[in-house]
Structure formats: C-alpha cells, structure tokens
Scaffold this motif. Structure first.
Motif, PDB file in Angstrom:
ATOM      1  N   LEU A  11       8.012  -2.223   5.258  1.00 39.44           N
ATOM      2  CA  LEU A  11       8.050  -0.712   4.630  1.00 39.44           C
ATOM      3  C   LEU A  11       8.851  -0.745   3.391  1.00 39.44           C
ATOM      4  CD1 LEU A  11       7.837   2.191   5.077  1.00 39.44           C
ATOM      5  CD2 LEU A  11       9.854   2.032   6.664  1.00 39.44           C
ATOM      6  N   ARG A  38      -7.276  -6.263   1.693  1.00 38.75           N
ATOM      7  CA  ARG A  38      -6.492  -5.200   2.531  1.00 38.75           C
ATOM      8  C   ARG A  38      -7.448  -4.267   3.097  1.00 38.75           C
ATOM      9  NH1 ARG A  38      -3.584  -2.051  -2.565  1.00 38.75           N
ATOM     10  NH2 ARG A  38      -5.280  -1.153  -3.657  1.00 38.75           N
ATOM     11  N   ALA A  40      -7.066  -0.257   4.762  1.00 37.59           N
ATOM     12  CA  ALA A  40      -6.190   1.057   5.147  1.00 37.59           C
ATOM     13  C   ALA A  40      -7.060   1.529   6.196  1.00 37.59           C
ATOM     14  CB  ALA A  40      -6.222   1.779   3.779  1.00 37.59           C
ATOM     15  N   PRO A  86       1.778   4.613  -2.580  1.00 39.00           N
ATOM     16  CA  PRO A  86       1.511   4.956  -1.275  1.00 39.00           C
ATOM     17  C   PRO A  86       0.202   4.483  -0.888  1.00 39.00           C
ATOM     18  CG  PRO A  86       2.662   6.780  -1.934  1.00 39.00           C
ATOM     19  CD  PRO A  86       2.562   5.750  -3.188  1.00 39.00           C
ATOM     20  N   GLU A  87      -0.756   4.360  -2.067  1.00 35.44           N
ATOM     21  CA  GLU A  87      -2.132   4.049  -1.533  1.00 35.44           C
ATOM     22  C   GLU A  87      -2.207   2.683  -1.499  1.00 35.44           C
ATOM     23  OE1 GLU A  87      -0.877   6.088  -3.978  1.00 35.44           O
ATOM     24  OE2 GLU A  87      -2.120   5.602  -6.021  1.00 35.44           O
ATOM     25  N   THR A  89      -0.924   1.242   0.979  1.00 31.59           N
ATOM     26  CA  THR A  89      -0.495   0.995   2.272  1.00 31.59           C
ATOM     27  C   THR A  89      -1.659   0.583   3.032  1.00 31.59           C
ATOM     28  OG1 THR A  89       1.276   2.713   2.211  1.00 31.59           O
ATOM     29  CG2 THR A  89      -0.057   2.182   4.337  1.00 31.59           C
ATOM     30  N   ALA A  90      -1.684  -0.534   3.688  1.00 34.07           N
ATOM     31  CA  ALA A  90      -2.738  -1.406   4.445  1.00 34.07           C
ATOM     32  C   ALA A  90      -2.378  -2.461   5.097  1.00 34.07           C
ATOM     33  CB  ALA A  90      -3.673  -1.639   3.292  1.00 34.07           C
ATOM     34  N   GLN A 115       1.186  -5.812   7.865  1.00 39.08           N
ATOM     35  CA  GLN A 115       1.143  -4.629   7.467  1.00 39.08           C
ATOM     36  C   GLN A 115       2.101  -4.464   6.297  1.00 39.08           C
ATOM     37  OE1 GLN A 115      -0.560  -1.737   9.175  1.00 39.08           O
ATOM     38  NE2 GLN A 115       0.418  -0.795   7.039  1.00 39.08           N
ATOM     39  N   VAL A 116       1.479  -3.618   5.384  1.00 34.92           N
ATOM     40  CA  VAL A 116       2.462  -3.181   4.205  1.00 34.92           C
ATOM     41  C   VAL A 116       2.300  -1.506   4.321  1.00 34.92           C
ATOM     42  CG1 VAL A 116       2.554  -2.900   1.781  1.00 34.92           C
ATOM     43  CG2 VAL A 116       2.207  -4.999   2.773  1.00 34.92           C
ATOM     44  N   THR A 117       3.720  -0.947   4.186  1.00 38.58           N
ATOM     45  CA  THR A 117       3.679   0.435   4.086  1.00 38.58           C
ATOM     46  C   THR A 117       4.448   0.927   2.877  1.00 38.58           C
ATOM     47  OG1 THR A 117       3.358   0.531   6.547  1.00 38.58           O
ATOM     48  CG2 THR A 117       4.279   2.545   5.551  1.00 38.58           C
ATOM     49  N   VAL A 118       3.877   1.651   2.256  1.00 36.30           N
ATOM     50  CA  VAL A 118       4.625   2.146   1.120  1.00 36.30           C
ATOM     51  C   VAL A 118       4.958   3.889   1.295  1.00 36.30           C
ATOM     52  CG1 VAL A 118       4.829   2.508  -1.352  1.00 36.30           C
ATOM     53  CG2 VAL A 118       3.380   0.640  -0.383  1.00 36.30           C
ATOM     54  N   SER A 119       6.130   4.255   1.454  1.00 37.84           N
ATOM     55  CA  SER A 119       6.292   5.713   1.577  1.00 37.84           C
ATOM     56  C   SER A 119       6.491   6.233   0.075  1.00 37.84           C
ATOM     57  CB  SER A 119       7.739   5.736   2.462  1.00 37.84           C
ATOM     58  OG  SER A 119       8.896   5.167   1.820  1.00 37.84           O
TER      59      SER A 119
END
Length: 120
Positions: A11, A38, A40, A86-87, A89-90, A115-119
């Motif tokens: 994250l 990736r 999503a 954020p895009e 994220t996947a 998992q990669v999550t970008v807030s």
C-alpha cells in the motif's frame, strides 16, 4: 519447469514508489522474456512492461514512470514504479515467453501475483 514468484507489492500513497521483483527458476537459458502484467478488479489483465534480449517495452500508461530491469545472476526481473497513481492499483503478475509478444496468451509460467494499492 519454470517457476516465477512476485514480491514487493503493498500500500502506497499517490506519488509514491514501489519496486516489484519477479524471481525465477528453471529457465533453460538467459535468453528469455519476462513480462509484467496487471489486473484491476473487474478489468482484463493488461500488459505493463516486458524485457527481453531485444530490449524493453512499456504500456503508454506507465511510460516515464515505470522502469523494468533484470539481474541475470539472480534470475530476477524488477519493476520500479514511481509516481504511482490510484489507477495503478491492481494485482501485478509476471510471466515468461521466448520474446515480448503482444499477445499475453503466449506467456506462461504465471506467478501468483502481488497486490499493489495506491491510495489517493
């Protein structure tokens, strides 16, 4: 038999960086391609980047932000991801092929993904 294991996901806030690793074993030679993909939620798996003996390729959406590299001594390919959005994220996967095909169905030995999550 080729086996690939991804790591390095997590994250991160928008604008941050992550480095993914794809560690491989069982390769018949150093002359192979490794691709990063990736997926999503609710979307198709898409190609992100690929590295082979002939060079590197990047999706337009990541050009200038992501860099792919490899360490043949460690049988590892890296994906340095900067200026994350954020895009991005996947779940990120790596896979192997003889060359960097445009058709992802020609890649095999898929890893389990990271998992990669970008807030925002």
């Amino acid at each position: 038999q080729v086996q690939l294991v991804e790591s390095g996901g997590g994250l991160v806030q928008a604008g941050g960086s992550l480095r993914l690793s794809c560690a491989g074993s069982g390769f018949p030679s150093d002359y192979y391609a490794i691709g990063w993909f990736r997926q999503a939620p609710g979307k198709e798996r898409e190609a992100v980047s690929c590295i082979s003996n002939n060079g590197r390729t990047y999706a337009d959406s990541v050009k200038g932000r992501f860099t792919i590299s490899r360490d043949n001594a460690k049988n590892t390919v890296y994906l340095q991801m900067n200026s994350l959005k954020p895009e991005d994220t996947a779940v990120y996967y790596c896979a192997t092929a003889g060359v960097c095909y445009r058709d992802r169905s020609r890649f095999g030995s898929w890893g389990q993904g990271t998992q990669v999550t970008v807030s925002s």
